[in-house]
Design an enzyme around this catalytic site. Sequence first.
Site, PDB file in Angstrom:
ATOM      1  N   GLU A 198     -17.504 -61.356   8.997  1.00 19.84           N
ATOM      2  CA  GLU A 198     -16.111 -61.137   9.030  1.00 19.84           C
ATOM      3  C   GLU A 198     -14.823 -60.207   8.598  1.00 19.84           C
ATOM      4  O   GLU A 198     -14.991 -60.045   7.512  1.00 19.84           O
ATOM      5  CB  GLU A 198     -15.101 -62.351   9.228  1.00 19.84           C
ATOM      6  CG  GLU A 198     -14.111 -62.469   9.952  1.00 19.84           C
ATOM      7  CD  GLU A 198     -13.721 -64.818   9.700  1.00 19.84           C
ATOM      8  OE1 GLU A 198     -12.670 -64.923  10.841  1.00 19.84           O
ATOM      9  OE2 GLU A 198     -14.131 -65.117   8.610  1.00 19.84           O
ATOM     10  N   GLY A 214     -13.533 -66.644  -0.904  1.00 16.85           N
ATOM     11  CA  GLY A 214     -13.821 -67.308  -1.255  1.00 16.85           C
ATOM     12  C   GLY A 214     -15.185 -68.445  -0.451  1.00 16.85           C
ATOM     13  O   GLY A 214     -16.760 -68.860  -1.311  1.00 16.85           O
ATOM     14  N   ALA A 215     -15.080 -68.397   1.302  1.00 12.99           N
ATOM     15  CA  ALA A 215     -16.086 -68.947   1.116  1.00 12.99           C
ATOM     16  C   ALA A 215     -16.315 -68.384   2.467  1.00 12.99           C
ATOM     17  O   ALA A 215     -15.737 -68.147   3.212  1.00 12.99           O
ATOM     18  CB  ALA A 215     -16.142 -70.982   1.261  1.00 12.99           C
ATOM     19  N   MET A 216     -17.990 -68.486   3.647  1.00 13.18           N
ATOM     20  CA  MET A 216     -17.555 -68.380   4.762  1.00 13.18           C
ATOM     21  C   MET A 216     -17.628 -68.923   6.165  1.00 13.18           C
ATOM     22  O   MET A 216     -18.834 -69.757   5.399  1.00 13.18           O
ATOM     23  CB  MET A 216     -17.857 -66.796   5.143  1.00 13.18           C
ATOM     24  CG  MET A 216     -18.514 -65.815   6.189  1.00 13.18           C
ATOM     25  SD  MET A 216     -16.906 -65.620   7.190  1.00 13.18           S
ATOM     26  CE  MET A 216     -17.139 -65.777   8.478  1.00 13.18           C
ATOM     27  N   GLU A 217     -17.242 -69.252   7.075  1.00 12.06           N
ATOM     28  CA  GLU A 217     -18.153 -70.924   8.156  1.00 12.06           C
ATOM     29  C   GLU A 217     -19.000 -69.434   9.122  1.00 12.06           C
ATOM     30  O   GLU A 217     -18.795 -70.546   9.690  1.00 12.06           O
ATOM     31  CB  GLU A 217     -16.824 -70.341   8.783  1.00 12.06           C
ATOM     32  CG  GLU A 217     -16.184 -69.707   9.882  1.00 12.06           C
ATOM     33  CD  GLU A 217     -14.586 -68.423   9.158  1.00 12.06           C
ATOM     34  OE1 GLU A 217     -14.926 -68.353   8.290  1.00 12.06           O
ATOM     35  OE2 GLU A 217     -14.344 -68.476   9.676  1.00 12.06           O
ATOM     36  N   HIS A 232     -12.337 -76.811   4.810  1.00 13.39           N
ATOM     37  CA  HIS A 232     -11.977 -76.219   5.174  1.00 13.39           C
ATOM     38  C   HIS A 232     -13.581 -75.444   6.085  1.00 13.39           C
ATOM     39  O   HIS A 232     -13.071 -75.305   7.067  1.00 13.39           O
ATOM     40  CB  HIS A 232     -10.755 -74.929   3.680  1.00 13.39           C
ATOM     41  CG  HIS A 232     -11.059 -73.158   4.997  1.00 13.39           C
ATOM     42  ND1 HIS A 232      -9.156 -73.960   5.019  1.00 13.39           N
ATOM     43  CD2 HIS A 232     -11.492 -72.790   5.601  1.00 13.39           C
ATOM     44  CE1 HIS A 232      -9.325 -72.019   5.841  1.00 13.39           C
ATOM     45  NE2 HIS A 232     -10.643 -71.999   6.308  1.00 13.39           N
ATOM     46  N   GLU A 233     -14.008 -75.290   5.590  1.00  9.58           N
ATOM     47  CA  GLU A 233     -15.635 -74.272   6.207  1.00  9.58           C
ATOM     48  C   GLU A 233     -15.971 -75.241   7.318  1.00  9.58           C
ATOM     49  O   GLU A 233     -16.379 -74.563   8.530  1.00  9.58           O
ATOM     50  CB  GLU A 233     -16.572 -74.022   5.372  1.00  9.58           C
ATOM     51  CG  GLU A 233     -15.646 -73.266   4.456  1.00  9.58           C
ATOM     52  CD  GLU A 233     -14.771 -71.533   5.120  1.00  9.58           C
ATOM     53  OE1 GLU A 233     -14.803 -71.035   5.526  1.00  9.58           O
ATOM     54  OE2 GLU A 233     -14.062 -71.461   4.028  1.00  9.58           O
ATOM     55  N   HIS A 277     -13.992 -75.328  10.437  1.00 15.24           N
ATOM     56  CA  HIS A 277     -14.795 -74.169  11.174  1.00 15.24           C
ATOM     57  C   HIS A 277     -15.124 -74.569  11.685  1.00 15.24           C
ATOM     58  O   HIS A 277     -15.761 -73.348  13.239  1.00 15.24           O
ATOM     59  CB  HIS A 277     -14.438 -72.828  10.370  1.00 15.24           C
ATOM     60  CG  HIS A 277     -13.372 -72.323   9.692  1.00 15.24           C
ATOM     61  ND1 HIS A 277     -12.637 -72.110  10.449  1.00 15.24           N
ATOM     62  CD2 HIS A 277     -12.656 -71.752   8.248  1.00 15.24           C
ATOM     63  CE1 HIS A 277     -11.550 -70.827   9.788  1.00 15.24           C
ATOM     64  NE2 HIS A 277     -11.912 -70.449   8.223  1.00 15.24           N
ATOM     65  N   GLU A 302      -7.125 -70.167  11.066  1.00 13.12           N
ATOM     66  CA  GLU A 302      -7.135 -69.737   9.869  1.00 13.12           C
ATOM     67  C   GLU A 302      -6.184 -71.189   9.145  1.00 13.12           C
ATOM     68  O   GLU A 302      -6.759 -71.991   8.151  1.00 13.12           O
ATOM     69  CB  GLU A 302      -7.170 -68.900   9.127  1.00 13.12           C
ATOM     70  CG  GLU A 302      -8.369 -67.842   9.256  1.00 13.12           C
ATOM     71  CD  GLU A 302      -9.591 -68.107   8.586  1.00 13.12           C
ATOM     72  OE1 GLU A 302      -9.870 -69.372   8.044  1.00 13.12           O
ATOM     73  OE2 GLU A 302     -10.321 -67.760   8.515  1.00 13.12           O
TER      74      GLU A 302
END
Length: 730
Positions: A10, A143-146, A179-180, A183, A202
């Site tokens: 992304e 931070g992180a990726m879904e 959060h992830e 998603h 988001e």
Amino acid sequence: MQTMAATQFEATDARRAFPCWDEPDFKAVFATTLVIHPRLTAVSNTLVTSESIEAGTKVVRFADSIKMSTYLVAFIVGHIEATAPVFIGKTPLRLWTVPGKQSLTPFGQDIASASLKFFEGYYGIPYPGDKLDLLAIPDFASGAMENLGAITFRETALLVDQRTGTHDELERVADVVAHENAHMWFGDLVTMSWWNGLWLNEAFATFMEMLAVDAWKPEWKRWDTFSVSRAAAFSVDGLHSTRPIEYPVRAPKDADAMFDVLTYEKGASVLRMLEQHIGPAVFRDGVRDYLRTHAYGNADTKDLWVSLGHVAKQPVPELMDGWIFQPGYPLVTAHLLGDTELVLSQQRFAYLPHDKFPEQRWQIPVQIRITAGNRTEHRRLLLTDRETRVALPRGVRQLLINEGGHGFYRVRYDAMLLQRVLDAGVARLEPTERFNLVSDAWATTISGLMPLSDYLHLTGHFTEERDKNVWVLLLDSFSFLNRIIPASERPAFEAFVRNRVTPAVNELGWTPRAGENDLVRQLRGELIGALGKLGNDPVIQQQAIEHYQQHRKDQATVDPNVVPALVSILAHVGNEARYDEFSERYRMAATPQEERRYLFALTAFQSLELLARTLACTINGGIRTQDAPFIVSTTMMSVYGRELAWNFVKTNWDQMDRLFPKQGVRRMCGGIVCLATPELEQDVREFFTSRKIDLGGKTLEQYLEQLRIAVTFREKTKTSIPQHLKDFMQ
Ligand code: BES
Ligand code: ZN
């Protein structure tokens, strides 16, 4: 030294890994095969269907994915270990780490399971993948990726030791994991058609993260702490150079620039406002309808309004379009006409003067609490015009606009109304209401609508405050002042800070009382830290040294929540020996949080030689590139190191641009807002113009405007601040 491979596609990098139509609405089924070294392990979006050794290499085949966007494809290869799977319904859930870190997984696993269950219930749709892996990557840009079924994290966002983590550190892990996971539906199952609609991913994931964490640990009062996020959105959205939540995207750089507080925090704030306006159950049903209708496909903002409007039986687009498609937000001014009429008017809020804005209007859901005699009344109205009149009962003692604090607008009371709010006692307000009172007062001070002396006076009403978020806000405003005062005023300013903070620290002491909640513990840490650094209190500094020694001898004797304060105070007053000690602690740290704490402490020393050593490590490999940009920006925020750090950025720009992740360079430049002197501002502008630097979207313009605001405020208050500080010294 080991090498690990992890993808991050992304927004537009899948095209660099394989040929594809790399845009979110070209959804496809992906079948991945990875050919790897036989001793390594590979993870991708789906379950492994076969693994074989062919000609000395390992061939791993993965099941077909659901129909999804290219930016969600992921593969990770390395020496990694997984927890035993736990099953959430039919879904096996595992956490992955590099060897030796498995003991840090239980907390992340708890919130991962809890939030996955929560979302299946809330959305009313089963988890869309065939398994869920959460992977901690030792060097990870964001931070992180879904990625569907294979979510990647930086280590501080997934791994934590529950016994030694602070409240903030644990909350961070809970937030990011929730959060992830959110998603997996919002973003992965249903995706925005194009990057202009990124908020559909988001803002929703951010909103859902709050709901899930709040349901998991109600005692954390997550929605109270959300005030901090809302305030962050207010500060960028109060700029002339803000943008609407939906905003055109053409180049990849502009897609990257969409990942900002307007998309995340403003987006989540207006969703919260809508949810509170139409009711949580109606809102949830609208969300379910939207997800069901667009599953495995793409959607636009208007599709969301159709679902929500349908369920709410209310004209949602009329209400919401102003918040999504217009820049900025309203300032609601309240004044009394006689004793029984309240006049509310709206105008766009801005920090800098603005004759050039066209007239803007919002539909503002306003909640008012009126206390008259000993009766309390709650009123709800929708402000649509420039001015609205409200009839009041006789004998109003306290009148609070934006009850509950969910509205995305600021309030400015006339002098009499403000006095009544204060006279009736701020302790009668909810934490979020007190937060907004201070936040709005501070913003109107910066914009010149409230005299600084009134603001400083207002802060005196909060010495008995015990809410950590309200305090964090007060302390932030003190830090801002610290950055704009001349060095000669610092002793008077430090005395002012001590005056405001000491009563609370004296009452809370150093050690938690039996049964004390996590939020108060975190507050203690914040206050001690402020007193030792901003307040430069020698007694606290000495006590911090003693408590630190105790902590080194036996960790269990000091509450984890005060440890960050100890470390940063010791750095603040520290010499070279301390610097060497902390560098060593950084390298030998037992947890990602401890590592981060000592790393950032290396920006908190006052000596320029020591700060120069820290900066050098950002480009010589001493500090990983996931952290380096933040170390530079944090040094730019220090009143001691800012010029040094800025010169370092200018000298090494090309190298940093090459070394750091794209998002990192953008974030690093955020530090320039603290270079708040007319000379530095001039220099900053010249540098960015002459080098023709584009940070994507409106990022640079926004940073420069924030800097302008700070310098303007400095110039405006230059002569009056010394007198104000004298008036408040006791
Ligand atoms: N989708 C983003 C990750 C991302 C960020 C990709 C920027 C490309 C550019 C992810 O869901 C996310 O929002 N991550 C946040 C953490 C989150 C808890 C707010 C991040 O990385 O900061
Ligand atoms: Zn996200």
